[in-house]
Scaffold this motif. Structure first.
Motif, mmCIF file in Angstrom:
data_model
loop_
_atom_site.group_PDB
_atom_site.id
_atom_site.type_symbol
_atom_site.label_atom_id
_atom_site.label_comp_id
_atom_site.label_asym_id
_atom_site.label_seq_id
_atom_site.Cartn_x
_atom_site.Cartn_y
_atom_site.Cartn_z
ATOM 1 N N ALA A 182 -7.347 2.404 13.836
ATOM 2 C CA ALA A 182 -6.313 1.028 13.462
ATOM 3 C C ALA A 182 -5.154 1.217 14.190
ATOM 4 O O ALA A 182 -4.404 2.225 14.186
ATOM 5 N N VAL A 183 -4.512 0.256 14.388
ATOM 6 C CA VAL A 183 -3.038 0.077 14.890
ATOM 7 C C VAL A 183 -2.637 -0.853 13.783
ATOM 8 O O VAL A 183 -2.756 -2.307 13.809
ATOM 9 N N GLY A 184 -1.838 -0.337 12.725
ATOM 10 C CA GLY A 184 -1.387 -1.333 11.774
ATOM 11 C C GLY A 184 -2.707 -1.661 10.912
ATOM 12 O O GLY A 184 -3.791 -1.011 10.547
ATOM 13 N N ASP A 185 -2.700 -2.960 10.767
ATOM 14 C CA ASP A 185 -3.939 -3.692 9.977
ATOM 15 C C ASP A 185 -5.304 -3.984 11.116
ATOM 16 O O ASP A 185 -6.328 -4.549 10.557
ATOM 17 N N ALA A 186 -4.751 -3.893 12.459
ATOM 18 C CA ALA A 186 -5.922 -4.322 13.472
ATOM 19 C C ALA A 186 -6.885 -3.112 13.500
ATOM 20 O O ALA A 186 -6.473 -1.845 13.498
ATOM 21 N N LEU A 187 -8.089 -3.473 13.868
ATOM 22 C CA LEU A 187 -9.081 -2.797 13.966
ATOM 23 C C LEU A 187 -9.622 -2.644 15.494
ATOM 24 O O LEU A 187 -9.830 -3.708 16.233
ATOM 25 N N LEU A 188 -9.371 -1.526 16.147
ATOM 26 C CA LEU A 188 -9.799 -1.241 17.338
ATOM 27 C C LEU A 188 -11.105 -0.158 17.591
ATOM 28 O O LEU A 188 -11.284 0.660 16.903
ATOM 29 N N PHE A 189 -11.637 -0.074 18.880
ATOM 30 C CA PHE A 189 -12.645 0.743 19.322
ATOM 31 C C PHE A 189 -12.205 1.435 20.584
ATOM 32 O O PHE A 189 -11.778 0.542 21.518
ATOM 33 N N ARG B 200 1.140 -9.474 18.688
ATOM 34 C CA ARG B 200 -0.150 -9.588 17.786
ATOM 35 C C ARG B 200 -1.221 -9.165 18.767
ATOM 36 O O ARG B 200 -1.514 -9.621 19.952
ATOM 37 N N LEU B 201 -1.974 -8.500 18.062
ATOM 38 C CA LEU B 201 -3.380 -8.255 18.549
ATOM 39 C C LEU B 201 -4.318 -9.164 18.064
ATOM 40 O O LEU B 201 -4.611 -9.608 17.253
ATOM 41 N N VAL B 202 -5.090 -9.600 19.328
ATOM 42 C CA VAL B 202 -6.006 -10.745 18.957
ATOM 43 C C VAL B 202 -7.547 -10.138 19.235
ATOM 44 O O VAL B 202 -7.911 -9.545 20.239
ATOM 45 N N ALA B 203 -8.460 -10.493 18.281
ATOM 46 C CA ALA B 203 -9.692 -10.012 18.476
ATOM 47 C C ALA B 203 -10.392 -10.522 19.346
ATOM 48 O O ALA B 203 -10.234 -11.682 19.843
ATOM 49 N N GLY B 204 -11.082 -9.619 20.203
ATOM 50 C CA GLY B 204 -11.890 -9.884 21.281
ATOM 51 C C GLY B 204 -10.963 -10.401 22.534
ATOM 52 O O GLY B 204 -11.503 -10.777 23.497
ATOM 53 N N ALA B 205 -9.647 -10.409 22.472
ATOM 54 C CA ALA B 205 -8.896 -10.475 23.491
ATOM 55 C C ALA B 205 -7.809 -9.579 24.017
ATOM 56 O O ALA B 205 -7.690 -9.209 25.165
ATOM 57 N N ALA C 124 -4.090 -8.189 14.287
ATOM 58 C CA ALA C 124 -3.157 -8.109 13.248
ATOM 59 C C ALA C 124 -1.844 -8.259 14.406
ATOM 60 O O ALA C 124 -1.700 -7.968 15.484
ATOM 61 N N ALA C 125 -0.648 -8.416 13.203
ATOM 62 C CA ALA C 125 0.480 -8.326 13.730
ATOM 63 C C ALA C 125 1.110 -6.776 14.242
ATOM 64 O O ALA C 125 0.525 -6.061 13.228
ATOM 65 N N ILE C 126 1.678 -6.297 15.069
ATOM 66 C CA ILE C 126 2.240 -5.059 15.119
ATOM 67 C C ILE C 126 3.506 -5.065 15.541
ATOM 68 O O ILE C 126 4.037 -6.210 16.301
ATOM 69 N N ALA C 127 4.153 -4.110 15.592
ATOM 70 C CA ALA C 127 5.579 -3.708 16.002
ATOM 71 C C ALA C 127 5.891 -2.457 16.238
ATOM 72 O O ALA C 127 4.951 -1.483 15.839
ATOM 73 N N GLU C 128 6.846 -2.121 17.197
ATOM 74 C CA GLU C 128 7.310 -0.927 17.204
ATOM 75 C C GLU C 128 7.497 -0.002 15.808
ATOM 76 O O GLU C 128 7.800 -0.682 14.972
ATOM 77 N N GLY C 129 6.860 1.207 15.884
ATOM 78 C CA GLY C 129 6.957 1.828 14.456
ATOM 79 C C GLY C 129 5.595 1.552 13.904
ATOM 80 O O GLY C 129 5.387 2.523 12.958
ATOM 81 N N THR C 130 4.780 0.868 14.408
ATOM 82 C CA THR C 130 3.232 0.815 13.606
ATOM 83 C C THR C 130 2.541 1.960 13.903
ATOM 84 O O THR C 130 2.416 2.581 14.826
#
Length: 175
Positions: free
Chosen positions: A98-105, A25-30, A142-148
């Motif tokens: 994006a990595v799956g549903d996660a938003l990154l910069f 799981r990617l955690v916002a701010g962490a 968001a949750a991520i997995a191999e293949g995301t």
């Protein structure tokens, strides 16, 4: 522009061996849940938060490093969190993705360091100069997995996903 997460790596403590996990799981701010930087204990944790949340490296770069150094390097040896394929990581610096549903910069390129050389016993600084991957900040988890899927976002889509704009927009470090 898009690619795929091939592997996910983390470790709960600085300088400890990395472990591959099939999902996380990617955690916002962490960053990546359970990883040393998300827990506040990475070797470089005292540096700016946005620069040390998550790291990505390309599978072809890891193979090139192993070939150039003659060392049997694994993706975990690079101490990066996500191993990717199919997306130009340097092009993510200064951009939303994006990595799956996660938003990154994309905050900056992730240069190698002598700490990595000490841990691996391999001279990597020169070989990784332009193959070290990138550092990213997580804005929406968001949750991520191999293949995301890893996908570049335009500014409008990033804003719809909650990306800060104006003075709140992150500033990348171009190194």
């Amino acid at each position: 522009m898009s690619g795929t997460v091939l592997e996910i790596w983390r470790t709960p403590a600085a300088a400890e061996p990395m472990e591959r996990v099939p999902a996380g799981r990617l955690v916002a701010g962490a960053g990546l849940e359970g990883d040393r930087y998300a827990l506040g204990g990475g070797t470089w944790a005292r540096y700016p938060d946005l620069e040390k949340q998550l790291t990505l490296i390309d599978v072809d770069d890891v193979a090139a490093l192993a070939a150039e150094t003659g060392a049997p390097l694994t993706p975990g040896d690079t101490r990066r969190n996500l191993l990717t394929r199919g997306i130009s990581l340097p092009e993510l610096v200064g951009r939303w993705f994006a990595v799956g549903d996660a938003l990154l910069f994309g905050m900056k390129r992730c240069p190698p360091c002598t700490h990595l050389e000490r841990l691996t016993g391999t001279r990597l600084v020169k070989a990784m100069a332009y193959r070290g991957g990138v550092n990213a900040a997580v804005f929406t988890g968001a949750a991520i997995a191999e293949g995301t899927e890893v996908r570049l976002l335009d500014e409008a889509e990033a804003a719809r996903r909650g990306a800060p704009t104006g003075a709140g927009r992150p500033v990348p470090r171009r190194t």
